[in-house]
Motif scaffolding. Structure first.
Motif, PDB file in Angstrom:
ATOM      1  N   ALA A  17       0.839  -1.182   0.000  1.00 64.15           N
ATOM      2  CA  ALA A  17       0.000   0.000   0.000  1.00 64.15           C
ATOM      3  C   ALA A  17       0.880   1.239   0.000  1.00 64.15           C
ATOM      4  N   GLU A  18       0.228   2.352  -0.126  1.00 55.48           N
ATOM      5  CA  GLU A  18       0.942   3.617  -0.063  1.00 55.48           C
ATOM      6  C   GLU A  18       0.574   4.251   1.267  1.00 55.48           C
ATOM      7  N   CYS A  19       1.578   4.701   2.013  1.00 56.57           N
ATOM      8  CA  CYS A  19       1.297   5.380   3.266  1.00 56.57           C
ATOM      9  C   CYS A  19       0.389   6.575   2.979  1.00 56.57           C
ATOM     10  N   ILE A  20      -0.726   6.643   3.708  1.00 54.43           N
ATOM     11  CA  ILE A  20      -1.695   7.708   3.424  1.00 54.43           C
ATOM     12  C   ILE A  20      -1.121   9.078   3.782  1.00 54.43           C
ATOM     13  N   SER A  21      -0.119   9.086   4.634  1.00 53.77           N
ATOM     14  CA  SER A  21       0.412  10.359   5.098  1.00 53.77           C
ATOM     15  C   SER A  21       1.563  10.879   4.238  1.00 53.77           C
ATOM     16  N   CYS A  22       2.571  10.029   3.967  1.00 54.05           N
ATOM     17  CA  CYS A  22       3.744  10.506   3.230  1.00 54.05           C
ATOM     18  C   CYS A  22       3.879   9.872   1.855  1.00 54.05           C
ATOM     19  N   HIS A  23       2.958   8.964   1.492  1.00 55.54           N
ATOM     20  CA  HIS A  23       2.879   8.352   0.167  1.00 55.54           C
ATOM     21  C   HIS A  23       4.064   7.456  -0.168  1.00 55.54           C
ATOM     22  N   THR A  24       4.769   6.979   0.855  1.00 53.01           N
ATOM     23  CA  THR A  24       5.819   5.996   0.641  1.00 53.01           C
ATOM     24  C   THR A  24       5.171   4.630   0.429  1.00 53.01           C
ATOM     25  N   SER A  35      -3.260   2.458  11.056  1.00 50.44           N
ATOM     26  CA  SER A  35      -3.901   3.078   9.901  1.00 50.44           C
ATOM     27  C   SER A  35      -4.652   4.320  10.319  1.00 50.44           C
ATOM     28  N   LEU A  36      -4.900   5.148   9.352  1.00 48.39           N
ATOM     29  CA  LEU A  36      -5.714   6.339   9.546  1.00 48.39           C
ATOM     30  C   LEU A  36      -6.883   6.251   8.583  1.00 48.39           C
ATOM     31  N   ARG A  37      -7.948   6.994   8.879  1.00 45.02           N
ATOM     32  CA  ARG A  37      -9.079   6.998   7.961  1.00 45.02           C
ATOM     33  C   ARG A  37      -8.910   8.122   6.945  1.00 45.02           C
ATOM     34  N   ASP A  38      -9.200   7.796   5.689  1.00 44.89           N
ATOM     35  CA  ASP A  38      -9.128   8.837   4.671  1.00 44.89           C
ATOM     36  C   ASP A  38     -10.449   9.599   4.627  1.00 44.89           C
ATOM     37  N   PRO A  45      -3.347   2.222   5.632  1.00 42.22           N
ATOM     38  CA  PRO A  45      -2.155   2.020   6.470  1.00 42.22           C
ATOM     39  C   PRO A  45      -1.195   3.205   6.412  1.00 42.22           C
ATOM     40  N   ILE A  46      -0.482   3.382   7.482  1.00 43.84           N
ATOM     41  CA  ILE A  46       0.577   4.399   7.510  1.00 43.84           C
ATOM     42  C   ILE A  46       1.901   3.706   7.786  1.00 43.84           C
ATOM     43  N   CYS A  47       2.977   4.331   7.332  1.00 42.58           N
ATOM     44  CA  CYS A  47       4.295   3.720   7.482  1.00 42.58           C
ATOM     45  C   CYS A  47       4.793   3.898   8.913  1.00 42.58           C
ATOM     46  N   LYS A  48       5.922   3.251   9.180  1.00 41.63           N
ATOM     47  CA  LYS A  48       6.440   3.239  10.541  1.00 41.63           C
ATOM     48  C   LYS A  48       6.820   4.638  11.021  1.00 41.63           C
ATOM     49  N   SER A  49       7.472   5.414  10.161  1.00 42.28           N
ATOM     50  CA  SER A  49       7.899   6.738  10.629  1.00 42.28           C
ATOM     51  C   SER A  49       6.691   7.652  10.851  1.00 42.28           C
ATOM     52  N   CYS A  50       5.665   7.533  10.021  1.00 42.57           N
ATOM     53  CA  CYS A  50       4.465   8.340  10.250  1.00 42.57           C
ATOM     54  C   CYS A  50       3.741   7.893  11.514  1.00 42.57           C
ATOM     55  N   PHE A  51       3.808   6.586  11.799  1.00 37.08           N
ATOM     56  CA  PHE A  51       3.203   6.083  13.017  1.00 37.08           C
ATOM     57  C   PHE A  51       3.886   6.691  14.246  1.00 37.08           C
ATOM     58  N   HIS A  70       2.119  -3.258  16.581  1.00 42.63           N
ATOM     59  CA  HIS A  70       1.942  -4.709  16.600  1.00 42.63           C
ATOM     60  C   HIS A  70       3.171  -5.373  15.983  1.00 42.63           C
ATOM     61  N   PRO A  71       3.668  -6.485  16.587  1.00 42.14           N
ATOM     62  CA  PRO A  71       4.870  -7.134  16.043  1.00 42.14           C
ATOM     63  C   PRO A  71       4.706  -7.556  14.584  1.00 42.14           C
ATOM     64  N   LEU A  72       3.470  -7.791  14.166  1.00 35.96           N
ATOM     65  CA  LEU A  72       3.243  -8.220  12.783  1.00 35.96           C
ATOM     66  C   LEU A  72       2.702  -7.082  11.917  1.00 35.96           C
ATOM     67  N   ALA A  73       2.884  -5.860  12.364  1.00 38.59           N
ATOM     68  CA  ALA A  73       2.275  -4.742  11.650  1.00 38.59           C
ATOM     69  C   ALA A  73       2.784  -4.607  10.223  1.00 38.59           C
ATOM     70  N   TYR A  74       4.050  -4.915  10.047  1.00 39.51           N
ATOM     71  CA  TYR A  74       4.629  -4.770   8.715  1.00 39.51           C
ATOM     72  C   TYR A  74       5.174  -6.102   8.229  1.00 39.51           C
ATOM     73  N   SER A  75       5.759  -6.111   7.063  1.00 42.69           N
ATOM     74  CA  SER A  75       6.254  -7.356   6.495  1.00 42.69           C
ATOM     75  C   SER A  75       7.366  -7.926   7.375  1.00 42.69           C
TER      76      SER A  75
END
Ligand SMILES: [Zn+2]
Length: 85
Positions: A17-24, A35-38, A45-51, A70-75
């Protein structure tokens, strides 16, 4: 109906996915990634740094405990990628 049930139990739920905040582009767990709501109310979903940034703005700056990731939040490959702050 049965399809929905099955997809909930599928262990392979990493989505690209693309981070909704920084588009990474990120690989995030469909259920566990923060995640954030659009504008349409959809969870994105949002990326780790935006989180971590979100935690700073919405939690720690207000004297609240930061939300834990969450430990499984990302790949799985990214599990060993320690946050830099
Ligand atoms: Zn981001």
């Amino acid at each position: 109906m049965s399809y929905d049930r099955m997809s909930d139990d599928t262990p392979c739920v990493i989505i690209i996915a693309e981070c909704i905040s920084c588009h990474t582009p990120i690989m995030a767990h469909r259920l566990y990634a923060p995640s954030l709501r659009d504008d349409d109310g959809q969870r994105c979903p949002i990326c780790k740094s935006c989180f971590h940034l979100w935690n700073k703005i919405h939690r720690t700056s207000k004297g609240l405990k930061p939300e834990t990731l969450h430990p499984l939040a990302y790949s799985p490959e990214e599990l060993y990628d320690e946050p830099c702050n």
